[in-house]
Design a protein around this motif. Structure first.
Motif, PDB file in Angstrom:
ATOM      1  N   ALA A 167       0.027  -2.908  -8.245  1.00  0.00           N
ATOM      2  CA  ALA A 167      -0.545  -2.256  -9.340  1.00  0.00           C
ATOM      3  C   ALA A 167      -2.058  -2.709  -9.705  1.00  0.00           C
ATOM      4  O   ALA A 167      -2.988  -1.971 -10.178  1.00  0.00           O
ATOM      5  CB  ALA A 167       0.117  -2.718 -10.757  1.00  0.00           C
ATOM      6  N   THR A 168      -2.477  -3.710  -8.785  1.00  0.00           N
ATOM      7  CA  THR A 168      -3.804  -4.199  -8.937  1.00  0.00           C
ATOM      8  C   THR A 168      -4.780  -3.398  -7.955  1.00  0.00           C
ATOM      9  O   THR A 168      -5.967  -3.437  -8.143  1.00  0.00           O
ATOM     10  CB  THR A 168      -4.137  -5.824  -8.875  1.00  0.00           C
ATOM     11  OG1 THR A 168      -3.610  -5.990  -7.355  1.00  0.00           O
ATOM     12  CG2 THR A 168      -3.480  -6.466  -9.527  1.00  0.00           C
ATOM     13  N   GLY A 169      -4.343  -2.614  -7.018  1.00  0.00           N
ATOM     14  CA  GLY A 169      -5.189  -1.814  -6.197  1.00  0.00           C
ATOM     15  C   GLY A 169      -5.163  -2.433  -4.971  1.00  0.00           C
ATOM     16  O   GLY A 169      -4.451  -3.225  -4.578  1.00  0.00           O
ATOM     17  N   LEU A 170      -6.414  -2.321  -4.094  1.00  0.00           N
ATOM     18  CA  LEU A 170      -6.683  -2.791  -2.982  1.00  0.00           C
ATOM     19  C   LEU A 170      -7.128  -4.265  -2.887  1.00  0.00           C
ATOM     20  O   LEU A 170      -7.528  -4.675  -4.078  1.00  0.00           O
ATOM     21  CB  LEU A 170      -7.700  -1.961  -2.272  1.00  0.00           C
ATOM     22  CG  LEU A 170      -7.271  -0.416  -1.933  1.00  0.00           C
ATOM     23  CD1 LEU A 170      -8.640   0.177  -1.268  1.00  0.00           C
ATOM     24  CD2 LEU A 170      -6.087  -0.201  -0.910  1.00  0.00           C
ATOM     25  N   SER A 171      -6.728  -5.213  -1.946  1.00  0.00           N
ATOM     26  CA  SER A 171      -7.237  -6.640  -1.979  1.00  0.00           C
ATOM     27  C   SER A 171      -8.471  -6.449  -0.925  1.00  0.00           C
ATOM     28  O   SER A 171      -8.589  -5.704  -0.295  1.00  0.00           O
ATOM     29  CB  SER A 171      -6.184  -7.437  -1.308  1.00  0.00           C
ATOM     30  OG  SER A 171      -5.845  -6.881   0.183  1.00  0.00           O
ATOM     31  N   GLY A 172      -9.338  -7.645  -1.119  1.00  0.00           N
ATOM     32  CA  GLY A 172     -10.191  -7.778  -0.249  1.00  0.00           C
ATOM     33  C   GLY A 172     -11.638  -7.629  -1.149  1.00  0.00           C
ATOM     34  O   GLY A 172     -11.625  -7.631  -2.535  1.00  0.00           O
ATOM     35  N   VAL A 173     -12.771  -7.791  -0.611  1.00  0.00           N
ATOM     36  CA  VAL A 173     -14.140  -7.899  -1.324  1.00  0.00           C
ATOM     37  C   VAL A 173     -14.938  -6.585  -0.905  1.00  0.00           C
ATOM     38  O   VAL A 173     -14.829  -6.127   0.338  1.00  0.00           O
ATOM     39  CB  VAL A 173     -14.865  -9.138  -0.930  1.00  0.00           C
ATOM     40  CG1 VAL A 173     -15.940  -9.078  -1.639  1.00  0.00           C
ATOM     41  CG2 VAL A 173     -13.963 -10.279  -1.300  1.00  0.00           C
ATOM     42  N   VAL A 188     -20.594  -6.347  -6.807  1.00  0.00           N
ATOM     43  CA  VAL A 188     -19.451  -6.956  -5.971  1.00  0.00           C
ATOM     44  C   VAL A 188     -18.146  -6.978  -6.618  1.00  0.00           C
ATOM     45  O   VAL A 188     -17.977  -7.356  -8.025  1.00  0.00           O
ATOM     46  CB  VAL A 188     -19.785  -8.547  -5.764  1.00  0.00           C
ATOM     47  CG1 VAL A 188     -18.632  -9.262  -4.919  1.00  0.00           C
ATOM     48  CG2 VAL A 188     -21.173  -8.781  -4.815  1.00  0.00           C
ATOM     49  N   THR A 189     -17.286  -6.597  -6.036  1.00  0.00           N
ATOM     50  CA  THR A 189     -15.709  -6.413  -6.553  1.00  0.00           C
ATOM     51  C   THR A 189     -14.850  -7.383  -5.800  1.00  0.00           C
ATOM     52  O   THR A 189     -14.990  -7.224  -4.430  1.00  0.00           O
ATOM     53  CB  THR A 189     -15.306  -4.991  -6.709  1.00  0.00           C
ATOM     54  OG1 THR A 189     -15.135  -4.220  -5.281  1.00  0.00           O
ATOM     55  CG2 THR A 189     -16.377  -3.948  -7.539  1.00  0.00           C
ATOM     56  N   ALA A 190     -13.786  -7.792  -6.152  1.00  0.00           N
ATOM     57  CA  ALA A 190     -12.783  -8.413  -5.613  1.00  0.00           C
ATOM     58  C   ALA A 190     -11.575  -8.054  -5.904  1.00  0.00           C
ATOM     59  O   ALA A 190     -11.316  -8.132  -7.149  1.00  0.00           O
ATOM     60  CB  ALA A 190     -12.963  -9.918  -5.932  1.00  0.00           C
ATOM     61  N   ASN A 191     -10.793  -7.519  -4.994  1.00  0.00           N
ATOM     62  CA  ASN A 191      -9.201  -7.168  -5.292  1.00  0.00           C
ATOM     63  C   ASN A 191      -9.314  -6.047  -6.661  1.00  0.00           C
ATOM     64  O   ASN A 191      -8.871  -5.812  -7.639  1.00  0.00           O
ATOM     65  CB  ASN A 191      -8.330  -8.392  -5.928  1.00  0.00           C
ATOM     66  CG  ASN A 191      -8.077  -9.076  -4.838  1.00  0.00           C
ATOM     67  OD1 ASN A 191      -8.140  -8.802  -3.778  1.00  0.00           O
ATOM     68  ND2 ASN A 191      -7.990 -10.245  -5.457  1.00  0.00           N
ATOM     69  N   SER A 192     -10.368  -5.134  -6.321  1.00  0.00           N
ATOM     70  CA  SER A 192     -10.634  -3.972  -7.138  1.00  0.00           C
ATOM     71  C   SER A 192     -11.394  -4.339  -8.400  1.00  0.00           C
ATOM     72  O   SER A 192     -11.474  -3.475  -9.341  1.00  0.00           O
ATOM     73  CB  SER A 192      -9.557  -2.888  -7.580  1.00  0.00           C
ATOM     74  OG  SER A 192      -9.114  -2.582  -6.190  1.00  0.00           O
ATOM     75  N   ASN A 193     -11.660  -5.431  -8.754  1.00  0.00           N
ATOM     76  CA  ASN A 193     -12.095  -5.941 -10.089  1.00  0.00           C
ATOM     77  C   ASN A 193     -13.605  -6.375  -9.914  1.00  0.00           C
ATOM     78  O   ASN A 193     -13.935  -7.036  -8.968  1.00  0.00           O
ATOM     79  CB  ASN A 193     -11.331  -7.323 -10.559  1.00  0.00           C
ATOM     80  CG  ASN A 193     -10.010  -6.985 -10.794  1.00  0.00           C
ATOM     81  OD1 ASN A 193      -9.634  -5.970 -11.551  1.00  0.00           O
ATOM     82  ND2 ASN A 193      -9.188  -7.901 -10.529  1.00  0.00           N
ATOM     83  N   ARG A 194     -14.318  -5.914 -10.805  1.00  0.00           N
ATOM     84  CA  ARG A 194     -15.882  -6.296 -10.914  1.00  0.00           C
ATOM     85  C   ARG A 194     -16.087  -7.575 -11.113  1.00  0.00           C
ATOM     86  O   ARG A 194     -15.472  -8.100 -12.010  1.00  0.00           O
ATOM     87  CB  ARG A 194     -16.680  -5.324 -11.789  1.00  0.00           C
ATOM     88  CG  ARG A 194     -18.120  -5.520 -11.938  1.00  0.00           C
ATOM     89  CD  ARG A 194     -18.673  -4.532 -12.817  1.00  0.00           C
ATOM     90  NE  ARG A 194     -18.173  -4.474 -14.077  1.00  0.00           N
ATOM     91  CZ  ARG A 194     -18.592  -3.773 -15.137  1.00  0.00           C
ATOM     92  NH1 ARG A 194     -19.777  -3.058 -15.059  1.00  0.00           N
ATOM     93  NH2 ARG A 194     -18.257  -3.754 -16.315  1.00  0.00           N
ATOM     94  N   ARG A 195     -16.943  -8.258 -10.145  1.00  0.00           N
ATOM     95  CA  ARG A 195     -17.086  -9.775 -10.087  1.00  0.00           C
ATOM     96  C   ARG A 195     -18.689 -10.118 -10.592  1.00  0.00           C
ATOM     97  O   ARG A 195     -18.767 -11.021 -11.295  1.00  0.00           O
ATOM     98  CB  ARG A 195     -16.498 -10.496  -9.273  1.00  0.00           C
ATOM     99  CG  ARG A 195     -14.992 -10.421  -8.870  1.00  0.00           C
ATOM    100  CD  ARG A 195     -14.320 -10.660 -10.037  1.00  0.00           C
ATOM    101  NE  ARG A 195     -14.551 -11.955 -10.621  1.00  0.00           N
ATOM    102  CZ  ARG A 195     -13.948 -13.112 -10.040  1.00  0.00           C
ATOM    103  NH1 ARG A 195     -12.794 -12.744  -9.447  1.00  0.00           N
ATOM    104  NH2 ARG A 195     -14.116 -14.347 -10.734  1.00  0.00           N
TER     105      ARG A 195
END
Length: 329
Positions: A167-173, A188-195
């Motif tokens: 459900a969280t989408g793609l992994s990686g940076v 910069v996003t990590a695991n589809s989350n904006r960081r």
């Protein structure tokens, strides 16, 4: 080999088997040139044998001229057509090279390696601008870079993408550098989350740096205000402002504030005292001042405790209030 070629090869093989089983030839029959008729002698039992030149058949045999079979010709014609097409393409490329043509290719197109994995592609945008979207892939087919064209700017994305994580989408940076119009942004996003985000804010137009937690909430921010001064903000895990550091009115004294969960400042430390002296104020949970530590205009320091002791005396009576006041030497 394509399905069309496989079916054609299969049909040719079946034709050979059927022809061999339908006729019983002498072994020398296969040496006959298929450019003309095949001369054979047939006996009463229907067995045929090859005759050449001026040789004659026996008394009990009949001489028959058979048309040479065309077993391989359909297959050969297919191959010849493919070779002719390939030669035509090669000749066209050679002609372009001799004419100084740079080898322009029209999008969309893909480039694959010897294993058929796409390593580079260019897609046409819906608006028709080229190149609208250029992608680069590693040897496993994972996208590692993207260059995109957009109205009034462009975008570059570098990726370290892993397998999907549900459900969280793609992994990686991913790191994206973009610019369009008057805006510029590094994200910069990590695991589809904006960081992390650095650039010009779309709404205010100010420049700043923001960091985010795993839930996508603001964790800290550093930037400029509309008045042109700097500001630093610290947020809790829910994205609520807890600490703010800025200057008053853009060019005024510095202020540090601590906020409660209701976004009310409960601690204020600043240089807003008399003649830009220091000032410390503590409030209750509703924002009402309870303790002030400051420097009076008379030049002495004082600490006053509230809520009813912020006046020097009571009405016109010189009674002491709840405060501590320093003395001049």
């Amino acid at each position: 080999m394509t399905i069309k070629k496989q079916l054609l090869a299969f049909a040719c093989g079946v034709a050979v088997i059927v022809t061999v089983n339908a006729l019983v030839f002498d072994s020398n029959l296969w040496a006959q040139d298929d450019s003309g008729p095949v001369e054979v002698c047939v006996n009463d039992e229907g067995v045929m044998r090859l005759v050449t030149g001026e040789a004659s058949c026996a008394a009990a045999e009949r001489r028959v001229a058979l048309k040479a079979p065309e077993i391989e010709k359909p297959c050969q014609k297919e191959r010849e057509a493919e070779v002719a097409g390939l030669r035509k393409r090669v000749a066209g490329l050679e002609a372009k090279g001799e004419a100084g043509d740079s080898g322009t290719v029209t999008a969309p197109f893909e480039v694959v390696n010897d294993r058929g994995t796409i390593v580079f592609s260019v897609d046409e945008s819906q608006g028709g601008n080229l190149p609208a979207l250029t992608k680069f892939f590693d040897d496993t087919g994972a996208r590692i870079a993207t260059i995109a064209a957009r109205d009034g700017g462009g975008e570059l994305t570098l990726s370290s993408i892993g397998p999907p994580t549900g459900a969280t989408g793609l992994s990686g940076v991913e790191t994206t550098l973009s610019t369009w119009g008057d805006n510029a942004d590094l994200m910069v996003t990590a695991n589809s989350n904006r960081r992390l985000e650095l650039g010009r804010r779309r709404v205010s137009g100010n420049y700043g740096l923001s960091t985010f937690n795993e839930g996508g909430k603001l964790a800290a921010g550093l930037g400029s205000t509309k008045e042109g001064s700097g500001i630093a903000l610290i947020f809790d895990a829910l994205g609520r402002t807890r600490i703010a550091l800025h200057s008053e009115g853009g060019d005024g004294p510095g202020i540090v504030q601590v906020f409660n969960s209701a976004a009310l400042p409960v601690v204020t430390l600043s240089g807003t005292g008399a003649a830009e002296s220091g000032f410390l104020q503590l409030t209750n949970n509703t924002g009402e001042p309870m303790v002030n530590a400051e420097v009076f205009p008379t030049g002495v320091g004082a600490v006053r405790a509230g809520p009813g002791a912020f006046q020097h005396g009571i009405m016109f009576l010189p009674l002491p209030a709840s405060y501590i006041e320093g003395k001049k030497p």
